[in-house]
Design a protein around this motif. Structure first.
Motif, short mmCIF file in Angstrom:
data_model
loop_
_atom_site.label_atom_id
_atom_site.label_comp_id
_atom_site.label_asym_id
_atom_site.label_seq_id
_atom_site.Cartn_x
_atom_site.Cartn_y
_atom_site.Cartn_z
N LYS A 100 17.71 79.78 -70.88
CA LYS A 100 17.13 78.63 -71.58
C LYS A 100 18.19 77.85 -72.34
O LYS A 100 18.17 76.61 -72.37
N LEU A 103 20.20 75.81 -69.95
CA LEU A 103 19.44 74.64 -69.50
C LEU A 103 19.50 73.53 -70.55
O LEU A 103 19.77 72.37 -70.22
N CYS A 120 22.08 77.97 -64.52
CA CYS A 120 20.96 78.84 -64.90
C CYS A 120 20.79 80.04 -63.98
O CYS A 120 20.26 81.07 -64.41
N ILE A 167 11.43 77.02 -66.15
CA ILE A 167 12.81 76.54 -66.12
C ILE A 167 13.07 75.73 -64.86
O ILE A 167 13.63 74.62 -64.91
#
Length: 237
Positions: A100, A103, A120, A167
């Motif tokens: 996360k 990202l 990621c 995501i």
């Protein structure tokens, strides 16, 4: 008629072949018993480790008793089932906070969707994927009878799909991509997971397999990018 006595090697091969058949039958659920690698972990082993940790933190701390443990799990089987369940849940979202963070950093830098995928997923295995819990999860999923996994693996699967799917959804929206007709984000999640798990196992036998680079990306990242590209289309198409 006199029968020829088996040699030591013949006896060895017969026993090993039979043992392999037992393992396969148990993993298929065709034979009673468990191939759970955790079967050798006893409640008393966990109790001994807990008491060691408690003593290290505070030598005067009261020790946990076997009665406390058996009050929770009356049998070894129930304890090992709970242990297997915990491992599956712990491995459901490996390093999700790091992903996360990657990202958010990538989005703030205005990176393209391909670079966000690389950041990621399919990261440096030596740093981020040498996680013993993950290998335990893979081994148990492969060996435990499917009937045993069906009920207990539901929560971990849902957690993995929810977290990873969110995501990927953000990356696709940001990059102006959508899933190709007939495919879902869940399909993409499982495809990426299959690539990562496969390369994790292969890395144990051959480290250089995951370290090779092509056009600046590792072969793992290249494989994942290819799947994302083929599983999605331009949102305006």
């Amino acid at each position: 008629m006199t029968r020829k006595r088996r040699t030591r090697e013949e006896t060895k091969e017969l026993l090993l072949d039979a043992a392999v058949r037992v393992v396969l039958a148990r993993s298929n659920g065709d034979l009673d018993g468990s191939t759970n690698p955790l079967a050798g972990v006893r409640i008393t082993d966990a109790l001994e480790e807990v008491n060691r940790l408690l003593h290290d933190r505070d030598p005067a701390a009261p020790q946990m008793t076997t009665g406390a443990a058996y009050n929770i799990w009356p049998s070894q089987e129930e304890f090992q089932q709970a242990l297997l369940d915990k491992i599956l849940l712990d491995a459901a979202t490996p390093e999700i906070d790091r992903v996360k963070a990657e990202l958010e950093t990538g989005l703030s830098q205005g990176l393209g969707w391909r670079e966000l995928v690389v950041r990621c997923f399919g990261v440096d295995f030596e740093v981020s994927y040498e996680e013993p819990t993950m290998f335990l999860m893979i081994g148990m999923t492969a060996l435990a009878p499917p009937q045993r996994l069906a009920g207990m693996n539901h929560e971990s699967n849902e957690r993995y799909l929810t977290e990873t799917g969110a995501i990927l959804g953000r990356i696709l929206d940001y990059g102006g991509r959508r899933m190709a007709p007939g495919l879902t984000v869940d399909d993409l999640v499982w495809a990426i997971e299959a690539i990562e798990s496969g390369y994790m196992l292969r890395r144990r036998a051959a480290l250089d397999v995951t370290d090779r680079r092509v056009n600046g990306h590792t072969v793992v990242q290249t494989a994942i990018l290819a799947v994302v590209k083929d599983f999605t289309v331009d949102a305006d198409a």
